[in-house]
Design a protein around this motif. Sequence first.
Motif, PDB file in Angstrom:
ATOM      1  N   ASP A  58     -28.322 -61.470  30.139  1.00  0.00           N
ATOM      2  CA  ASP A  58     -28.904 -62.720  29.673  1.00  0.00           C
ATOM      3  C   ASP A  58     -30.360 -62.780  30.119  1.00  0.00           C
ATOM      4  O   ASP A  58     -30.646 -62.957  31.299  1.00  0.00           O
ATOM      5  CB  ASP A  58     -28.104 -63.898  30.229  1.00  0.00           C
ATOM      6  CG  ASP A  58     -28.494 -65.204  29.577  1.00  0.00           C
ATOM      7  OD1 ASP A  58     -28.986 -65.178  28.433  1.00  0.00           O
ATOM      8  OD2 ASP A  58     -28.296 -66.256  30.219  1.00  0.00           O
ATOM      9  N   LEU A  59     -31.264 -62.613  29.180  1.00  0.00           N
ATOM     10  CA  LEU A  59     -32.690 -62.636  29.488  1.00  0.00           C
ATOM     11  C   LEU A  59     -33.232 -64.054  29.350  1.00  0.00           C
ATOM     12  O   LEU A  59     -32.781 -64.808  28.484  1.00  0.00           O
ATOM     13  CB  LEU A  59     -33.447 -61.695  28.551  1.00  0.00           C
ATOM     14  CG  LEU A  59     -33.043 -60.220  28.608  1.00  0.00           C
ATOM     15  CD1 LEU A  59     -33.836 -59.420  27.592  1.00  0.00           C
ATOM     16  CD2 LEU A  59     -33.259 -59.664  30.001  1.00  0.00           C
ATOM     17  N   PRO A  60     -34.214 -64.412  30.167  1.00  0.00           N
ATOM     18  CA  PRO A  60     -34.799 -65.753  30.050  1.00  0.00           C
ATOM     19  C   PRO A  60     -35.555 -65.890  28.724  1.00  0.00           C
ATOM     20  O   PRO A  60     -36.028 -64.907  28.152  1.00  0.00           O
ATOM     21  CB  PRO A  60     -35.754 -65.830  31.249  1.00  0.00           C
ATOM     22  CG  PRO A  60     -36.028 -64.418  31.624  1.00  0.00           C
ATOM     23  CD  PRO A  60     -34.824 -63.623  31.226  1.00  0.00           C
ATOM     24  N   GLY A  61     -35.672 -67.106  28.243  1.00  0.00           N
ATOM     25  CA  GLY A  61     -36.322 -67.368  26.958  1.00  0.00           C
ATOM     26  C   GLY A  61     -37.785 -66.961  26.912  1.00  0.00           C
ATOM     27  O   GLY A  61     -38.310 -66.628  25.845  1.00  0.00           O
ATOM     28  N   TRP A  62     -38.468 -66.942  28.049  1.00  0.00           N
ATOM     29  CA  TRP A  62     -39.887 -66.605  28.052  1.00  0.00           C
ATOM     30  C   TRP A  62     -40.139 -65.114  27.847  1.00  0.00           C
ATOM     31  O   TRP A  62     -41.275 -64.705  27.613  1.00  0.00           O
ATOM     32  CB  TRP A  62     -40.555 -67.066  29.354  1.00  0.00           C
ATOM     33  CG  TRP A  62     -39.906 -66.553  30.606  1.00  0.00           C
ATOM     34  CD1 TRP A  62     -39.010 -67.212  31.374  1.00  0.00           C
ATOM     35  CD2 TRP A  62     -40.094 -65.269  31.227  1.00  0.00           C
ATOM     36  NE1 TRP A  62     -38.617 -66.433  32.437  1.00  0.00           N
ATOM     37  CE2 TRP A  62     -39.272 -65.225  32.368  1.00  0.00           C
ATOM     38  CE3 TRP A  62     -40.876 -64.160  30.929  1.00  0.00           C
ATOM     39  CZ2 TRP A  62     -39.214 -64.125  33.202  1.00  0.00           C
ATOM     40  CZ3 TRP A  62     -40.805 -63.062  31.770  1.00  0.00           C
ATOM     41  CH2 TRP A  62     -39.989 -63.050  32.887  1.00  0.00           C
ATOM     42  N   ILE A  63     -39.081 -64.303  27.902  1.00  0.00           N
ATOM     43  CA  ILE A  63     -39.277 -62.852  27.795  1.00  0.00           C
ATOM     44  C   ILE A  63     -39.738 -62.448  26.393  1.00  0.00           C
ATOM     45  O   ILE A  63     -40.521 -61.518  26.234  1.00  0.00           O
ATOM     46  CB  ILE A  63     -38.010 -62.087  28.233  1.00  0.00           C
ATOM     47  CG1 ILE A  63     -38.341 -60.638  28.611  1.00  0.00           C
ATOM     48  CG2 ILE A  63     -36.953 -62.080  27.157  1.00  0.00           C
ATOM     49  CD1 ILE A  63     -38.989 -60.486  29.926  1.00  0.00           C
ATOM     50  N   TRP A  64     -39.256 -63.163  25.350  1.00  0.00           N
ATOM     51  CA  TRP A  64     -39.606 -62.775  23.970  1.00  0.00           C
ATOM     52  C   TRP A  64     -41.074 -63.004  23.665  1.00  0.00           C
ATOM     53  O   TRP A  64     -41.721 -62.112  23.098  1.00  0.00           O
ATOM     54  CB  TRP A  64     -38.672 -63.473  22.979  1.00  0.00           C
ATOM     55  CG  TRP A  64     -37.241 -63.121  23.268  1.00  0.00           C
ATOM     56  CD1 TRP A  64     -36.276 -63.954  23.743  1.00  0.00           C
ATOM     57  CD2 TRP A  64     -36.645 -61.819  23.182  1.00  0.00           C
ATOM     58  NE1 TRP A  64     -35.109 -63.245  23.944  1.00  0.00           N
ATOM     59  CE2 TRP A  64     -35.305 -61.937  23.604  1.00  0.00           C
ATOM     60  CE3 TRP A  64     -37.104 -60.569  22.784  1.00  0.00           C
ATOM     61  CZ2 TRP A  64     -34.421 -60.862  23.630  1.00  0.00           C
ATOM     62  CZ3 TRP A  64     -36.224 -59.498  22.808  1.00  0.00           C
ATOM     63  CH2 TRP A  64     -34.903 -59.644  23.231  1.00  0.00           C
ATOM     64  N   PRO A  65     -41.668 -64.145  24.065  1.00  0.00           N
ATOM     65  CA  PRO A  65     -43.125 -64.264  23.872  1.00  0.00           C
ATOM     66  C   PRO A  65     -43.908 -63.236  24.702  1.00  0.00           C
ATOM     67  O   PRO A  65     -44.942 -62.746  24.264  1.00  0.00           O
ATOM     68  CB  PRO A  65     -43.440 -65.690  24.330  1.00  0.00           C
ATOM     69  CG  PRO A  65     -42.154 -66.435  24.189  1.00  0.00           C
ATOM     70  CD  PRO A  65     -41.070 -65.423  24.458  1.00  0.00           C
ATOM     71  N   LEU A  66     -43.373 -62.883  25.874  1.00  0.00           N
ATOM     72  CA  LEU A  66     -44.018 -61.840  26.684  1.00  0.00           C
ATOM     73  C   LEU A  66     -43.988 -60.503  25.961  1.00  0.00           C
ATOM     74  O   LEU A  66     -44.999 -59.795  25.892  1.00  0.00           O
ATOM     75  CB  LEU A  66     -43.357 -61.726  28.057  1.00  0.00           C
ATOM     76  CG  LEU A  66     -43.919 -60.628  28.970  1.00  0.00           C
ATOM     77  CD1 LEU A  66     -45.368 -60.918  29.337  1.00  0.00           C
ATOM     78  CD2 LEU A  66     -43.060 -60.492  30.218  1.00  0.00           C
ATOM     79  N   ALA A 104     -41.045 -61.488  17.907  1.00  0.00           N
ATOM     80  CA  ALA A 104     -41.377 -62.793  17.331  1.00  0.00           C
ATOM     81  C   ALA A 104     -40.151 -63.409  16.664  1.00  0.00           C
ATOM     82  O   ALA A 104     -39.926 -64.621  16.759  1.00  0.00           O
ATOM     83  CB  ALA A 104     -42.524 -62.661  16.336  1.00  0.00           C
ATOM     84  N   ALA A 105     -39.336 -62.587  16.011  1.00  0.00           N
ATOM     85  CA  ALA A 105     -38.101 -63.099  15.401  1.00  0.00           C
ATOM     86  C   ALA A 105     -37.165 -63.632  16.473  1.00  0.00           C
ATOM     87  O   ALA A 105     -36.487 -64.639  16.274  1.00  0.00           O
ATOM     88  CB  ALA A 105     -37.419 -62.003  14.588  1.00  0.00           C
ATOM     89  N   MET A 106     -37.110 -62.974  17.609  1.00  0.00           N
ATOM     90  CA  MET A 106     -36.252 -63.438  18.699  1.00  0.00           C
ATOM     91  C   MET A 106     -36.822 -64.725  19.310  1.00  0.00           C
ATOM     92  O   MET A 106     -36.073 -65.597  19.724  1.00  0.00           O
ATOM     93  CB  MET A 106     -36.118 -62.359  19.771  1.00  0.00           C
ATOM     94  CG  MET A 106     -35.427 -61.103  19.280  1.00  0.00           C
ATOM     95  SD  MET A 106     -33.782 -61.378  18.638  1.00  0.00           S
ATOM     96  CE  MET A 106     -32.882 -61.566  20.160  1.00  0.00           C
ATOM     97  N   THR A 107     -38.153 -64.848  19.349  1.00  0.00           N
ATOM     98  CA  THR A 107     -38.789 -66.050  19.886  1.00  0.00           C
ATOM     99  C   THR A 107     -38.442 -67.264  19.047  1.00  0.00           C
ATOM    100  O   THR A 107     -38.145 -68.332  19.572  1.00  0.00           O
ATOM    101  CB  THR A 107     -40.325 -65.867  19.928  1.00  0.00           C
ATOM    102  OG1 THR A 107     -40.618 -64.779  20.794  1.00  0.00           O
ATOM    103  CG2 THR A 107     -41.026 -67.111  20.432  1.00  0.00           C
ATOM    104  N   THR A 108     -38.445 -67.094  17.725  1.00  0.00           N
ATOM    105  CA  THR A 108     -38.169 -68.213  16.822  1.00  0.00           C
ATOM    106  C   THR A 108     -36.688 -68.459  16.648  1.00  0.00           C
ATOM    107  O   THR A 108     -36.297 -69.424  16.019  1.00  0.00           O
ATOM    108  CB  THR A 108     -38.792 -67.962  15.437  1.00  0.00           C
ATOM    109  OG1 THR A 108     -38.199 -66.800  14.856  1.00  0.00           O
ATOM    110  CG2 THR A 108     -40.295 -67.793  15.532  1.00  0.00           C
ATOM    111  N   GLY A 109     -35.856 -67.566  17.168  1.00  0.00           N
ATOM    112  CA  GLY A 109     -34.416 -67.718  17.035  1.00  0.00           C
ATOM    113  C   GLY A 109     -33.857 -67.043  15.805  1.00  0.00           C
ATOM    114  O   GLY A 109     -32.651 -66.991  15.621  1.00  0.00           O
TER     115      GLY A 109
END
Length: 181
Positions: A58-66, A104-109
Amino acid sequence: MHGPAVSGWLLVALCGPIGGYCLARMRGSSGAARSAAGGEALMALGMAAMAAPSVGLDLPGWIWPLYTAVFGAAALGALWSARHGGRHRLHHLVGSLAMVHMAAAMTTGAGHGGHPGGGLPLVTAALLAYYTVHVLRAGAGLVPAPASGPGPGPAPEEDSGPARACRPAMGLAMLTMLLAL
């Protein structure tokens, strides 16, 4: 990228060691070969890290923008380097942009299975076409040419057998990740 856990483990198990091999190649190289090995290490380790959620981490949500920022910077670096070097640097540019697209797709869900065809479907389709051709060409390059007299001489270090074998493997991993998007 949240497909079955088995494919996630396979991506991590394939891309992680390829990234380590590329780092080792980078240590023993210089110049353009070192740069190419570094780019391949970044891509392989990045793909392994991006496949981690599919294996139950389970990765934190901030990882995708990173990830988007890191691979965006890698794309800019590849674009800058492409001014001086050929097709392989352009391939690194496409790879970095593919990673930006997936992150980016993961960031937007969109990549979490909420929408079929996460990300931008046209971009995903173009990347799938590119990587399909890449895998077929790189795989064909592994087939030994028939012996027909003196050849061009020994291959450069960056085109050694293991390095050439990593390219279709990484391309297949990229195809798998794009299909799961």
